[in-house]
Design a protein around this motif. Structure first.
Motif, PDB file in Angstrom:
ATOM      1  N   MET A  12      22.105  39.488  41.774  1.00  0.00           N
ATOM      2  CA  MET A  12      21.460  40.750  41.376  1.00  0.00           C
ATOM      3  C   MET A  12      20.675  41.342  42.535  1.00  0.00           C
ATOM      4  O   MET A  12      20.637  42.560  42.711  1.00  0.00           O
ATOM      5  N   GLU A  13      20.063  40.504  43.320  1.00  0.00           N
ATOM      6  CA  GLU A  13      19.289  40.992  44.462  1.00  0.00           C
ATOM      7  C   GLU A  13      20.183  41.487  45.590  1.00  0.00           C
ATOM      8  O   GLU A  13      19.868  42.461  46.264  1.00  0.00           O
ATOM      9  N   LYS A  14      21.302  40.829  45.788  1.00  0.00           N
ATOM     10  CA  LYS A  14      22.186  41.137  46.907  1.00  0.00           C
ATOM     11  C   LYS A  14      23.063  42.376  46.663  1.00  0.00           C
ATOM     12  O   LYS A  14      23.270  43.185  47.567  1.00  0.00           O
ATOM     13  N   GLU A  15      23.552  42.517  45.454  1.00  0.00           N
ATOM     14  CA  GLU A  15      24.532  43.563  45.149  1.00  0.00           C
ATOM     15  C   GLU A  15      23.853  44.845  44.680  1.00  0.00           C
ATOM     16  O   GLU A  15      22.771  44.811  44.111  1.00  0.00           O
ATOM     17  N   GLU A  16      24.509  45.973  44.903  1.00  0.00           N
ATOM     18  CA  GLU A  16      23.936  47.249  44.459  1.00  0.00           C
ATOM     19  C   GLU A  16      24.378  47.624  43.053  1.00  0.00           C
ATOM     20  O   GLU A  16      23.800  48.511  42.441  1.00  0.00           O
ATOM     21  N   SER A  17      25.399  46.920  42.533  1.00  0.00           N
ATOM     22  CA  SER A  17      25.909  47.220  41.194  1.00  0.00           C
ATOM     23  C   SER A  17      26.083  45.933  40.395  1.00  0.00           C
ATOM     24  O   SER A  17      26.183  44.845  40.960  1.00  0.00           O
ATOM     25  N   TYR A  18      26.131  46.078  39.071  1.00  0.00           N
ATOM     26  CA  TYR A  18      26.312  44.942  38.171  1.00  0.00           C
ATOM     27  C   TYR A  18      27.017  45.430  36.919  1.00  0.00           C
ATOM     28  O   TYR A  18      27.171  46.631  36.698  1.00  0.00           O
ATOM     29  N   SER A  19      27.459  44.487  36.103  1.00  0.00           N
ATOM     30  CA  SER A  19      28.096  44.851  34.835  1.00  0.00           C
ATOM     31  C   SER A  19      27.325  44.246  33.674  1.00  0.00           C
ATOM     32  O   SER A  19      26.683  43.198  33.803  1.00  0.00           O
ATOM     33  N   LEU A  20      27.396  44.924  32.553  1.00  0.00           N
ATOM     34  CA  LEU A  20      26.906  44.410  31.276  1.00  0.00           C
ATOM     35  C   LEU A  20      28.116  44.330  30.356  1.00  0.00           C
ATOM     36  O   LEU A  20      28.816  45.331  30.166  1.00  0.00           O
ATOM     37  N   CYS A  21      28.372  43.135  29.827  1.00  0.00           N
ATOM     38  CA  CYS A  21      29.560  42.918  29.011  1.00  0.00           C
ATOM     39  C   CYS A  21      29.167  42.620  27.569  1.00  0.00           C
ATOM     40  O   CYS A  21      28.258  41.828  27.316  1.00  0.00           O
ATOM     41  N   PHE A  22      29.865  43.231  26.644  1.00  0.00           N
ATOM     42  CA  PHE A  22      29.611  43.063  25.215  1.00  0.00           C
ATOM     43  C   PHE A  22      30.868  42.489  24.574  1.00  0.00           C
ATOM     44  O   PHE A  22      31.982  42.950  24.854  1.00  0.00           O
ATOM     45  N   PHE A  23      30.671  41.485  23.704  1.00  0.00           N
ATOM     46  CA  PHE A  23      31.789  40.720  23.158  1.00  0.00           C
ATOM     47  C   PHE A  23      31.811  40.748  21.635  1.00  0.00           C
ATOM     48  O   PHE A  23      30.768  40.894  20.995  1.00  0.00           O
ATOM     49  N   GLU A  24      32.992  40.505  21.102  1.00  0.00           N
ATOM     50  CA  GLU A  24      33.154  40.313  19.661  1.00  0.00           C
ATOM     51  C   GLU A  24      32.685  38.900  19.302  1.00  0.00           C
ATOM     52  O   GLU A  24      32.566  38.027  20.171  1.00  0.00           O
ATOM     53  N   GLU A  25      32.451  38.659  18.038  1.00  0.00           N
ATOM     54  CA  GLU A  25      31.928  37.385  17.532  1.00  0.00           C
ATOM     55  C   GLU A  25      32.781  36.185  17.949  1.00  0.00           C
ATOM     56  O   GLU A  25      32.258  35.094  18.182  1.00  0.00           O
ATOM     57  N   VAL A  67      32.296  47.251  28.481  1.00  0.00           N
ATOM     58  CA  VAL A  67      31.698  46.894  29.772  1.00  0.00           C
ATOM     59  C   VAL A  67      31.024  48.133  30.341  1.00  0.00           C
ATOM     60  O   VAL A  67      31.622  49.205  30.403  1.00  0.00           O
ATOM     61  N   LEU A  68      29.774  47.961  30.744  1.00  0.00           N
ATOM     62  CA  LEU A  68      29.051  49.029  31.437  1.00  0.00           C
ATOM     63  C   LEU A  68      28.940  48.624  32.900  1.00  0.00           C
ATOM     64  O   LEU A  68      28.392  47.560  33.204  1.00  0.00           O
ATOM     65  N   ILE A  69      29.469  49.440  33.794  1.00  0.00           N
ATOM     66  CA  ILE A  69      29.319  49.226  35.230  1.00  0.00           C
ATOM     67  C   ILE A  69      28.110  50.054  35.655  1.00  0.00           C
ATOM     68  O   ILE A  69      28.081  51.274  35.431  1.00  0.00           O
ATOM     69  N   CYS A  70      27.112  49.376  36.226  1.00  0.00           N
ATOM     70  CA  CYS A  70      25.830  50.017  36.529  1.00  0.00           C
ATOM     71  C   CYS A  70      25.487  49.897  38.008  1.00  0.00           C
ATOM     72  O   CYS A  70      25.757  48.875  38.631  1.00  0.00           O
ATOM     73  N   ARG A  71      24.847  50.930  38.530  1.00  0.00           N
ATOM     74  CA  ARG A  71      24.299  50.916  39.893  1.00  0.00           C
ATOM     75  C   ARG A  71      22.798  50.735  39.757  1.00  0.00           C
ATOM     76  O   ARG A  71      22.138  51.462  39.021  1.00  0.00           O
ATOM     77  N   LYS A  72      22.262  49.734  40.460  1.00  0.00           N
ATOM     78  CA  LYS A  72      20.820  49.477  40.367  1.00  0.00           C
ATOM     79  C   LYS A  72      20.035  50.671  40.895  1.00  0.00           C
ATOM     80  O   LYS A  72      20.353  51.218  41.942  1.00  0.00           O
ATOM     81  N   VAL A  73      19.000  51.050  40.140  1.00  0.00           N
ATOM     82  CA  VAL A  73      18.125  52.133  40.589  1.00  0.00           C
ATOM     83  C   VAL A  73      16.658  51.701  40.624  1.00  0.00           C
ATOM     84  O   VAL A  73      15.823  52.389  41.213  1.00  0.00           O
ATOM     85  N   TYR A  74      16.340  50.532  40.005  1.00  0.00           N
ATOM     86  CA  TYR A  74      14.942  50.083  39.976  1.00  0.00           C
ATOM     87  C   TYR A  74      14.905  48.614  39.599  1.00  0.00           C
ATOM     88  O   TYR A  74      15.730  48.138  38.817  1.00  0.00           O
ATOM     89  N   SER A  75      13.956  47.885  40.163  1.00  0.00           N
ATOM     90  CA  SER A  75      13.684  46.517  39.717  1.00  0.00           C
ATOM     91  C   SER A  75      12.204  46.223  39.902  1.00  0.00           C
ATOM     92  O   SER A  75      11.555  46.795  40.785  1.00  0.00           O
TER      93      SER A  75
END
Length: 113
Positions: A12-25, A67-75
């Motif tokens: 998370m610190e190294k990369e400028e983007s990350y993903s959030l994944c949502f799954f079925e049960e 899946v949400l592909i996100c670009r970090k803007v704040y931490s």
């Protein structure tokens, strides 16, 4: 939110983007395994039935329904002095507070049913 002690933190610190994944049960047991093992020590995906994929270099799981592909803007690290509920301190006996990340959603991937 990621604790500094987690293997994910360095990515998370190294990369400028990350993903959030949502799954079925149906993936609950596989996700439990991912949450209890460290990628530092083992191949977490082995035996889960999950497969890694990439969108513009950002990893995500093919089996995710959304899946949400996100670009970090704040931490920023959580500050214990700002907890409004004193019981939250019970979650941090070692004072290993999470770092919060805010991202701009740049792409949404959704499985068609």
């Amino acid at each position: 939110f990621v604790r500094h002690s987690r293997y994910t933190f360095q990515f998370m610190e190294k990369e400028e983007s990350y993903s959030l994944c949502f799954f079925e049960e149906e993936y609950r047991e596989a996700l439990k395994k991912l949450g209890t093992l460290s990628g530092r020590d083992t191949d977490k995906l082995s035996g889960t039935g999950l497969h890694e994929a990439f969108e513009n270099g950002v990893p995500y799981f093919e089996e995710a329904s959304l899946v949400l592909i996100c670009r970090k803007v704040y931490s920023n690290d959580l500050a214990p002095g700002h907890f409004l509920d004193a019981s939250i301190h019970n979650n941090y006996p070692d004072h290993d507070y999470h770092r919060a990340y805010i991202g701009n959603i740049v792409k949404v991937l959704e499985k068609v049913k």
